[in-house]
Design an enzyme around this catalytic site. Sequence first.
Site, PDB file in Angstrom:
ATOM      1  N   CYS A   1       0.748  -1.367   0.224  1.00  0.00           N
ATOM      2  CA  CYS A   1      -0.235   0.001  -0.448  1.00  0.00           C
ATOM      3  C   CYS A   1       0.826   1.253   0.293  1.00  0.00           C
ATOM      4  O   CYS A   1       1.745   1.205  -0.713  1.00  0.00           O
ATOM      5  CB  CYS A   1      -0.832   0.084   1.338  1.00  0.00           C
ATOM      6  SG  CYS A   1      -1.894   1.187   0.595  1.00  0.00           S
TER       7      CYS A   1
ATOM      8  N   HIS B   1      -3.857  -5.840  -0.137  1.00  0.00           N
ATOM      9  CA  HIS B   1      -3.436  -5.992   1.438  1.00  0.00           C
ATOM     10  C   HIS B   1      -3.697  -7.048   1.021  1.00  0.00           C
ATOM     11  O   HIS B   1      -4.592  -7.954   1.154  1.00  0.00           O
ATOM     12  CB  HIS B   1      -4.105  -4.982   2.482  1.00  0.00           C
ATOM     13  CG  HIS B   1      -3.655  -4.161   2.803  1.00  0.00           C
ATOM     14  ND1 HIS B   1      -2.933  -3.719   3.318  1.00  0.00           N
ATOM     15  CD2 HIS B   1      -4.106  -2.684   2.677  1.00  0.00           C
ATOM     16  CE1 HIS B   1      -2.683  -1.903   3.629  1.00  0.00           C
ATOM     17  NE2 HIS B   1      -4.110  -1.285   2.685  1.00  0.00           N
TER      18      HIS B   1
ATOM     19  N   GLU C   1      -1.521  -9.397   3.392  1.00  0.00           N
ATOM     20  CA  GLU C   1      -1.150  -9.774   4.715  1.00  0.00           C
ATOM     21  C   GLU C   1      -2.201  -9.529   5.818  1.00  0.00           C
ATOM     22  O   GLU C   1      -1.915  -9.630   6.726  1.00  0.00           O
ATOM     23  CB  GLU C   1      -0.152  -8.306   5.313  1.00  0.00           C
ATOM     24  CG  GLU C   1      -0.652  -7.532   5.916  1.00  0.00           C
ATOM     25  CD  GLU C   1      -0.995  -6.210   4.965  1.00  0.00           C
ATOM     26  OE1 GLU C   1      -0.903  -5.160   5.797  1.00  0.00           O
ATOM     27  OE2 GLU C   1      -1.099  -6.988   3.914  1.00  0.00           O
TER      28      GLU C   1
END
Length: 241
Positions: free
Chosen positions: A92, A177, A179
């Site tokens: 990001c 994202h 993660e």
Amino acid sequence: MTTLPETIYAIQHLAFEDLGAWEDVLYSLGYRVRYFEAGIDDLTKALQYEGLTIILGGPIGVYESDDYPFLKQEIDLLKVRLEKNLPTLGICLGAQLIAHALGARVYAGHAKEIGWSKLDIQNMLKNPLSALTEIKVLHWHGDTFELPKSAELLASSEIYSNQAFRVGSNILALQFHAEVASDNLEKWLIGHTCELRNANIDIPTLRADNRKYATHLEQASSQVLKNFIDQLTIAHSISTP
């Protein structure tokens, strides 16, 4: 697997935006994690580190260095790091910082992209994102970037064409994202409440989608991280910190 120092450095720009599910993946591979807080800690060690440094997300823009002066040092150090082709992964804001450091334009996009949707994964040899084909990922950004001249596009979305790129084998930038942990999103919903309400995002729907999709993402995205680490090329011996 590529031989890396046993510590992975991670730069945070917001306390609750951490490595999420990827932290356990790294532990399972035998690594430990050390966090640096941007704006608080000196980032020199993290960005001069010859092992893997992961630059995490946050709500500020790369162009806001007048308001957040620490960005100037972070960007200058990152430029040198990328010139040295040191192992670097950006998520990001981290991806936007990498794009900016490589000379690409980073700017406010035409729409907020917040929510879960699939990516268009480029069909290419050793695309580290191949495990995310048909998997919904979490998008949470308003800024976007042009593709750096030295970069290879890896993925796009319906709203923004540049969602992920790599430079060689050692530099990977993810606008989305991958993660995020299924049991951690509530922190995001609380911490980003102003952004969500200003963007007219339905919070209960976002929470429900997290329950639907986050576990599948955790399973698939662990392979993305493993692929990236496996594909790293280390030109010389690196000492453990």
